[in-house]
Design an enzyme around this catalytic site. Structure first.
Site, PDB file in Angstrom:
ATOM      1  N   GLY A  42       0.777  -1.239   0.000  1.00 12.36           N
ATOM      2  CA  GLY A  42       0.000   0.000   0.000  1.00 12.36           C
ATOM      3  C   GLY A  42       0.805   1.285   0.000  1.00 12.36           C
ATOM      4  O   GLY A  42       0.276   2.336  -0.354  1.00 12.36           O
ATOM      5  N   CYS A  72      -5.540  -9.382  -3.889  1.00 11.20           N
ATOM      6  CA  CYS A  72      -5.005  -8.122  -3.371  1.00 11.20           C
ATOM      7  C   CYS A  72      -5.520  -6.988  -4.255  1.00 11.20           C
ATOM      8  O   CYS A  72      -5.278  -6.979  -5.469  1.00 11.20           O
ATOM      9  CB  CYS A  72      -3.480  -8.175  -3.407  1.00 11.20           C
ATOM     10  N   CYS A 183      -9.618  -3.758   0.821  1.00 17.51           N
ATOM     11  CA  CYS A 183      -8.295  -4.395   0.995  1.00 17.51           C
ATOM     12  C   CYS A 183      -8.597  -5.761   1.587  1.00 17.51           C
ATOM     13  O   CYS A 183      -9.416  -5.877   2.521  1.00 17.51           O
ATOM     14  CB  CYS A 183      -7.439  -3.565   1.946  1.00 17.51           C
ATOM     15  N   THR A 184      -7.942  -6.786   1.072  1.00 16.57           N
ATOM     16  CA  THR A 184      -8.291  -8.152   1.498  1.00 16.57           C
ATOM     17  C   THR A 184      -7.867  -8.450   2.941  1.00 16.57           C
ATOM     18  O   THR A 184      -8.301  -9.442   3.516  1.00 16.57           O
ATOM     19  CB  THR A 184      -7.666  -9.189   0.550  1.00 16.57           C
ATOM     20  N   HIS A 185      -7.040  -7.591   3.522  1.00 16.73           N
ATOM     21  CA  HIS A 185      -6.705  -7.771   4.940  1.00 16.73           C
ATOM     22  C   HIS A 185      -7.912  -7.434   5.836  1.00 16.73           C
ATOM     23  O   HIS A 185      -8.057  -7.987   6.914  1.00 16.73           O
ATOM     24  CB  HIS A 185      -5.549  -6.846   5.348  1.00 16.73           C
TER      25      HIS A 185
HETATM   26  N1  DGL Z   1      -4.153  -6.992   0.968  1.00 16.74           N
HETATM   27  C1  DGL Z   1      -3.802  -5.951   0.118  1.00 16.74           C
HETATM   28  C2  DGL Z   1      -4.960  -5.324  -0.635  1.00 16.74           C
HETATM   29  O1  DGL Z   1      -5.981  -5.940  -0.800  1.00 16.74           O
HETATM   30  C3  DGL Z   1      -2.665  -5.033   0.383  1.00 16.74           C
HETATM   31  C4  DGL Z   1      -2.188  -4.729   1.759  1.00 16.74           C
HETATM   32  C5  DGL Z   1      -0.824  -4.067   1.667  1.00 16.74           C
HETATM   33  O2  DGL Z   1       0.135  -4.788   1.424  1.00 16.74           O
HETATM   34  O3  DGL Z   1      -0.737  -2.837   1.793  1.00 16.74           O
HETATM   35  O4  DGL Z   1      -4.852  -4.226  -1.117  1.00 16.74           O
END
Ligand code: DGL
Length: 265
Positions: A42, A72, A183-185
């Protein structure tokens, strides 16, 4: 062609998508790659993200994957088009914020979107909003530091809560009645988010839609795609020699898996 599906992300976030794929009970082997040596994506440049995305996809292509999922939003925003041009014969599925479903869910037309800084400023997101939400007000909130908190397994700590509160406040001030997890997190802190927002606000992500799209894609290529006994094997790899994913996996992945090994890339 194998029955291998490779799922990639900068870290553990894409496991939220992996869950949805796993729930479909498909006759496939799953390889999850966390590029955690370079997390977070990000705060990286467009070129950097594009290059990493190409490296990971090339690795997956060399393994003869039958499909690749970029789990992602950030990597999709900057790398998806490029890697599809490199490997036009492999279905490469991306992850994009669920703008269209959000428009359908919203009653007042005010939609909040939480994303990484890179996704928030991407042209791809601007185009998505223009295309699918021309009559809505989409408040895009960049959330620096949030994916890192989740990556550390801090899904309910005070620090994560305060950070999330800071990012959600502008959405509440703008009376958003739908919040998109871009964001997938972030699906991993949905319970924390629910503590912060009023109950009438809906929260959506893209995980299920991607899993469904993967199913539809593979169903055209394979007979006997689904299985009743879950025969899927799940293997994890990560690129950071210092952060073996195996230590945090019990927080993010509740099913059986093959230990995370190091991928030098
Ligand atoms: N999981 C990621 C997304 O969906 C990115 C998180 C990151 O590395 O900043 O954007």
């Amino acid at each position: 062609m194998t029955n291998l599906v490779v799922v990639i992300d900068s870290g553990v976030g894409g496991i939220s998508v992996l869950h949805e794929i796993f729930k479909q009970k498909l006759n496939i082997d799953l390889l999850y790659i966390a590029d955690n040596l370079y997390l977070p994506y990000g705060n990286k440049s467009e070129q950097f993200i594009k290059n990493r995305c190409a490296k990971l996809i090339t690795f997956a292509a060399n393994k003869n994957a039958c499909a690749i999922v970029i789990a992602c939003n950030t990597a999709t925003a900057y790398g998806a088009e490029y890697v599809r041009s490199l490997y036009p014969h492999i279905p490469i599925l991306g992850t994009e914020p669920a703008i269209k479903p959000a428009v359908n869910l919203s009653n007042n037309g005010n939609i909040g979107l939480l994303a990484t800084a890179a996704t928030a400023k991407s042209m791809r997101l601007t185009n998505l909003v223009t295309r699918y939400a021309p009559n809505s007000r989409v408040i895009i909130q960049a959330c620096p530091g949030l994916a890192e908190q989740i990556e550390r397994g801090e899904l309910a700590s005070i620090k994560t809560k305060l950070l999330l509160q800071k990012y959600v406040n502008p959405l509440l001030d703008n009376e958003c009645d739908v919040i998109i997890l871009g964001c997938t997190h972030y699906p991993f802190i949905k319970p924390l988010l629910k503590q912060i927002i009023p109950p009438h606000i809906k929260v959506i992500d893209s995980g299920y839609a991607i899993a469904k799209y993967l199913y539809d894609t593979l169903n055209k290529r394979f007979t006997n795609l689904t299985t009743t006994d879950n025969t899927q094997t799940v293997t994890f790899m990560n690129t950071s020699p210092l952060n073996n994913l195996t230590h945090v996996l019990p927080i993010f992945w509740l099913h059986e898996f093959n230990h995370a090994s190091l991928l030098n890339l």
